[in-house]
Design an enzyme around this catalytic site. Structure first.
Site, PDB file in Angstrom:
ATOM      1  N   ASP A  72      61.769  -8.018 -11.334  1.00 16.41           N
ATOM      2  CA  ASP A  72      61.832  -8.452 -12.730  1.00 16.41           C
ATOM      3  C   ASP A  72      62.704  -7.508 -13.564  1.00 16.41           C
ATOM      4  O   ASP A  72      62.818  -6.328 -13.253  1.00 16.41           O
ATOM      5  CB  ASP A  72      60.393  -8.494 -13.285  1.00 16.41           C
ATOM      6  CG  ASP A  72      60.297  -9.288 -14.571  1.00 16.41           C
ATOM      7  OD1 ASP A  72      61.271  -9.991 -14.926  1.00 16.41           O
ATOM      8  OD2 ASP A  72      59.251  -9.205 -15.228  1.00 16.41           O
ATOM      9  N   ASN A 129      60.696 -21.121 -12.671  1.00 16.39           N
ATOM     10  CA  ASN A 129      62.041 -20.712 -13.088  1.00 16.39           C
ATOM     11  C   ASN A 129      62.987 -21.884 -13.375  1.00 16.39           C
ATOM     12  O   ASN A 129      64.028 -21.710 -14.004  1.00 16.39           O
ATOM     13  CB  ASN A 129      62.689 -19.775 -12.050  1.00 16.39           C
ATOM     14  CG  ASN A 129      62.112 -18.375 -12.049  1.00 16.39           C
ATOM     15  OD1 ASN A 129      62.095 -17.701 -11.026  1.00 16.39           O
ATOM     16  ND2 ASN A 129      61.625 -17.911 -13.194  1.00 16.39           N
TER      17      ASN A 129
HETATM   18  C1  FPP Z   1      63.529 -11.926 -12.972  1.00 15.41           C
HETATM   19  O1  FPP Z   1      64.266 -11.255 -13.956  1.00 15.41           O
HETATM   20  C2  FPP Z   1      64.394 -12.248 -11.841  1.00 15.41           C
HETATM   21  C3  FPP Z   1      64.629 -13.484 -11.354  1.00 15.41           C
HETATM   22  C4  FPP Z   1      64.017 -14.714 -11.890  1.00 15.41           C
HETATM   23  C5  FPP Z   1      65.558 -13.682 -10.245  1.00 15.41           C
HETATM   24  C6  FPP Z   1      65.559 -12.622  -9.225  1.00 15.41           C
HETATM   25  C7  FPP Z   1      66.711 -12.778  -8.353  1.00 15.41           C
HETATM   26  C8  FPP Z   1      67.435 -11.739  -7.875  1.00 15.41           C
HETATM   27  C9  FPP Z   1      67.100 -10.331  -8.106  1.00 15.41           C
HETATM   28  C10 FPP Z   1      68.600 -11.972  -7.004  1.00 15.41           C
HETATM   29  C11 FPP Z   1      68.204 -12.804  -5.847  1.00 15.41           C
HETATM   30  C12 FPP Z   1      69.219 -12.807  -4.821  1.00 15.41           C
HETATM   31  C13 FPP Z   1      69.140 -13.620  -3.772  1.00 15.41           C
HETATM   32  C14 FPP Z   1      70.068 -13.483  -2.663  1.00 15.41           C
HETATM   33  C15 FPP Z   1      68.117 -14.653  -3.688  1.00 15.41           C
HETATM   34  P1  FPP Z   1      64.378 -11.913 -15.374  1.00 15.41           P
HETATM   35  O2  FPP Z   1      65.573 -12.787 -15.408  1.00 15.41           O
HETATM   36  O3  FPP Z   1      63.107 -12.620 -15.712  1.00 15.41           O
HETATM   37  O4  FPP Z   1      64.592 -10.669 -16.302  1.00 15.41           O
HETATM   38  P2  FPP Z   1      64.008 -10.494 -17.780  1.00 15.41           P
HETATM   39  O5  FPP Z   1      62.523 -10.509 -17.639  1.00 15.41           O
HETATM   40  O6  FPP Z   1      64.547  -9.180 -18.198  1.00 15.41           O
HETATM   41  O7  FPP Z   1      64.528 -11.641 -18.582  1.00 15.41           O
END
Ligand code: FPP
Length: 250
Positions: free
Chosen positions: A27, A75
């Site tokens: 996250d 998501n």
């Molecule tokens: C949460 O951060 C992250 C995600 C929803 C996506 C996670 C994916 C990756 C780290 C890359 C994956 C790579 C592959 C190859 C599958 P957020 O967007 O919720 O961050 P925030 O809470 O700061 O908004």
């Protein structure tokens, strides 16, 4: 360090107990990018690079299964642009990282509703699973389009149908049988994570492996996922090594 972690940093004992199954809620990508005045997707791209480093480091430490929450069933509610960027990340990831996965004998597996992913993403993921299926190194298990309550609902339905068809009686429904009905059933003795890590300072589980984490150690860190380093993983494991797991005993 977030809530509940003591300020005393522990040193990792590489010969000590290494959690066999680590599950990570990656996250903070969006906030990481925002802090740099960049679009959120820039954070996801950097998060993918972190994922590569952490996977290799986990394998080097002797972790057996690394489960990563890459995309939840919730998501899809994100803006279309961001969803489509996230759906393209596995394509980039496997294109570039496949030689290293092969060299390290890492086996790719998935949990979640892969069939509902866009065709191109689904194909590349299935191809990675197929190409690595005989590998005997660490299992790199991606939770794609995964949600734990949906997983449990599905498991209950499957069991109910078996009872209805008289393949099972209600008395046959044990914890082991329920575990086997979960997406993680194929992990056998490694189904339940020993350690769950969440980055970015949020102290919640967000519909991740609710059945499987009954006795897992939970570790929360303020670091955003793109900043999470091999050293951060060492710190999480070192903290785990100082916990006293009792599984309900004394
Ligand atoms: C949460 O951060 C992250 C995600 C929803 C996506 C996670 C994916 C990756 C780290 C890359 C994956 C790579 C592959 C190859 C599958 P957020 O967007 O919720 O961050 P925030 O809470 O700061 O908004």
């Amino acid at each position: 360090m977030a809530l509940f972690e003591s300020k005393n940093e522990h040193a990792l004992d590489k010969n000590g107990l290494i959690p066999a199954h680590i599950a990570i809620i990656m996250d903070g990508n969006g906030r990481w990018a925002k802090k740099r005045m960049m679009p959120r997707v820039y954070g996801h791209k950097e998060g993918m690079n972190t994922l590569k480093k952490i996977a290799i480091h986990a394998q080097d430490l002797g972790v057996k299964v690394l489960t990563l929450y890459a995309f939840s069933t919730e998501n899809w509610k994100r803006p279309n642009d961001e969803v489509s960027f996230l759906m393209n990340l596995p394509i980039d990831f496997f294109d570039v990282f496949m030689p290293e996965l092969i060299e390290n004998k890492i086996k790719v597996t998935t949990i979640g509703w892969i069939d509902e992913l866009p065709e191109k993403t689904k194909k590349i993921v299935q191809n990675a699973v197929e190409r690595t299926k005989d590998h005997e190194g660490m299992i790199l298990n991606f939770a794609f389009n995964y949600g734990s309550r949906q997983e449990m609902t599905e498991a209950i339905k499957n069991v109910a149908e078996k009872v209805q068809r008289k393949e099972l009686s209600a008395e046959d429904v044990t914890e082991e049988l329920v575990s086997q009905e979960m997406f993680t059933g194929f992990l056998n003795e490694y189904q339940d994570p020993d350690l769950v890590i969440r980055t970015s300072g949020e102290i919640r589980i967000s519909n991740f492996l609710l059945w499987q984490i009954a006795y897992s150690e939970l570790y929360f860190t303020d670091e955003y996922w793109p900043d999470f380093s091999p050293k951060s993983l060492d710190q999480a494991i070192a903290t785990y090594q100082h916990r006293n797991r009792r599984f309900g005993g004394i």
